[in-house]
Scaffold this active site. Structure first.
Site, PDB file in Angstrom:
ATOM      1  N   ASP A  11       0.880  -1.172   0.000  1.00 56.01           N
ATOM      2  CA  ASP A  11       0.000   0.000   0.000  1.00 56.01           C
ATOM      3  C   ASP A  11       0.912   1.214   0.000  1.00 56.01           C
ATOM      4  O   ASP A  11       1.617   1.466   0.971  1.00 56.01           O
ATOM      5  CB  ASP A  11      -0.884  -0.026   1.249  1.00 56.01           C
ATOM      6  CG  ASP A  11      -1.804   1.196   1.334  1.00 56.01           C
ATOM      7  OD1 ASP A  11      -1.639   2.132   0.522  1.00 56.01           O
ATOM      8  OD2 ASP A  11      -2.677   1.198   2.216  1.00 56.01           O
ATOM      9  N   TYR A 232       1.142  -0.493  15.216  1.00 52.84           N
ATOM     10  CA  TYR A 232       0.174  -0.690  14.147  1.00 52.84           C
ATOM     11  C   TYR A 232       0.435   0.276  13.005  1.00 52.84           C
ATOM     12  O   TYR A 232       0.485   1.479  13.193  1.00 52.84           O
ATOM     13  CB  TYR A 232      -1.264  -0.490  14.656  1.00 52.84           C
ATOM     14  CG  TYR A 232      -2.253  -0.759  13.550  1.00 52.84           C
ATOM     15  CD1 TYR A 232      -2.622  -2.062  13.242  1.00 52.84           C
ATOM     16  CD2 TYR A 232      -2.758   0.274  12.777  1.00 52.84           C
ATOM     17  CE1 TYR A 232      -3.478  -2.325  12.206  1.00 52.84           C
ATOM     18  CE2 TYR A 232      -3.618   0.010  11.727  1.00 52.84           C
ATOM     19  CZ  TYR A 232      -3.976  -1.282  11.449  1.00 52.84           C
ATOM     20  OH  TYR A 232      -4.821  -1.540  10.404  1.00 52.84           O
ATOM     21  N   LYS A 235      -2.960  -3.028   7.934  1.00 53.79           N
ATOM     22  CA  LYS A 235      -3.174  -4.473   7.998  1.00 53.79           C
ATOM     23  C   LYS A 235      -2.239  -5.145   7.001  1.00 53.79           C
ATOM     24  O   LYS A 235      -1.732  -4.535   6.094  1.00 53.79           O
ATOM     25  CB  LYS A 235      -4.635  -4.781   7.684  1.00 53.79           C
ATOM     26  CG  LYS A 235      -5.143  -6.005   8.417  1.00 53.79           C
ATOM     27  CD  LYS A 235      -5.031  -5.883   9.922  1.00 53.79           C
ATOM     28  CE  LYS A 235      -5.217  -7.219  10.620  1.00 53.79           C
ATOM     29  NZ  LYS A 235      -4.923  -7.147  12.053  1.00 53.79           N
TER      30      LYS A 235
HETATM   31 MG    MG Z   1      -4.575  -2.554   2.152  1.00 55.89          MG
END
Ligand code: MG
Length: 368
Positions: A11, A232, A235
């Site tokens: 990403d 974090y 994902k």
């Molecule tokens: Mg993604």
């Protein structure tokens, strides 16, 4: 001909939140791989696509798994794409490129990787899966059903070439000192395989091999970003390559388990459970930054040359499945943060909820 398939995805920025990368970003990545990879003879062929906010580069080449030049090509292509993302003000520009300098292999640097090397069969069909708003363990159940359960894979009882079953290589992704793996054979160790694969957060299928030929059937990415960044950062949307037909399950047997729309971790802020929806290639995400989505492109490869991609989930059957999965998504979303709708605290430990819990801890008192 001995060929390697490498799929590397990240990403590196998307429009309007987490919806999809821009056309300009995708075009830049394609152009970079074409100029620096294919034209220079580093790779034989490639295919660039997106699933939700993730952009994936599928490459065929003769350089084997974990090749530094091939990995650097993908890394540099993502960096070039990130420049476009920054210039356009895209959300999360470069977010999965966690390290500043390339160090020989993109594993552990943010992008997800799945690779397999094999001798090309005279006909070599394979599937490329990419998921968004979920995690590597999302493939556990579909792989178990496709490679170990005759209720889903008829070939396990109908095809002599699959009669000996498959070897599962499973990784403990919570272990961060190195690759902690176990190899288990189906069908003899079916219950052991199931005992591990029930835990999608910790145990993840990395590879599957035919026990009759030793040939590789499946390679899936196992990266967990919070184990790299220590917090974090998004994902760990996985990718996977699956060889089909012949000594392996048929395409339809592999696709079959995706009709369940099983509940997986991910969805909004990577913090919820939601059903995995099979979607068309280059789909976006939407409802509650999801639902978790999976796309599948089918190819044949010959002498390293890829055919055009065929969209496995672009069929009227899957329209019906999408409606059912949408109902499952609505059903679990009705209960908001409560119970299994949101992930367990241990899976949220890197998020802002840790701070909140610390403050609340101070206000607790034991009544005398
Ligand atoms: Mg993604």
């Amino acid at each position: 001909m001995r060929i390697t398939l490498s799929v590397i995805k990240a990403d590196i920025g998307s429009i309007g939140g987490h919806i999809k990368p821009s056309q300009a970003l995708i075009a830049r990545v394609k152009e970079f791989v074409e100029e620096e990879g294919k034209k220079k003879g580093l790779i034989e062929d490639f295919y660039v696509s997106h699933t939700g906010d993730d952009i994936a580069i599928l490459m065929s080449h003769k350089r084997g798994e974990g090749n530094a030049d091939v990995h650097k090509l993908a890394w540099d292509a993502f960096r070039a794409g990130t420049e476009v993302a920054k210039a356009q003000g895209l959300y999360g520009a470069g977010q999965d490129l966690l390290k500043d300098a390339f160090s020989g292999n993109v594993k552990g640097m943010g992008p997800a990787v799945a690779e397999m090397e094999f001798e090309e069969r005279p006909n070599e069909p394979f599937l490329f899966f990419a998921a968004d708003k979920t995690e590597p363990g999302a493939f556990n159940l579909p792989l178990y059903l496709a490679f170990a359960d005759p209720m889903y894979c008829a070939g396990l009882i109908l095809s002599p070439s699959m009669a000996q079953g498959f070897k599962f290589t499973i990784m403990d992704v919570n272990y961060t000192e190195g690759d902690r793996i176990i190899e288990l054979n189906a069908p003899e160790e079916l219950y052991d395989i199931a005992a591990l694969l029930r835990d999608n957060e910790r145990f993840v299928v990395e590879k599957i091999h035919s026990r009759r030929t030793g040939e590789i059937a499946v390679s899936a990415s196992t990266t967990r970003l919070h184990n790299i960044a220590g917090k974090y950062v998004g994902k760990d949307d996985p990718v996977m390559l699956v060889r089909v037909q012949g000594d392996f399950p048929a395409t339809g047997e592999v696709l079959s388990a995706f009709s369940i729309g099983h509940y997986v971790a991910g969805f909004m802020r990577g913090s919820h459970n939601g059903p995995l929806m099979p979607v068309k290639l280059n789909s976006t995400t939407s409802f509650f930054d999801g639902p978790p989505v999976i796309s599948c492109a089918a190819f044949c490869v010959h002498n390293g040359k890829l055919t055009e991609a065929v969209d496995c989930f672009d069929h009227p059957f899957w329209d019906y499945i999408r409606m059912r999965v949408a109902e499952k998504a609505l059903e679990i979303r009705r209960q908001g943060f409560s119970g299994p709708a949101m992930l367990h605290y241990s899976e949220l430990e890197y998020g802002g909820i840790v701070e909140k819990m610390k403050k609340l801890e101070e206000r607790f008192r034991v009544r005398s």
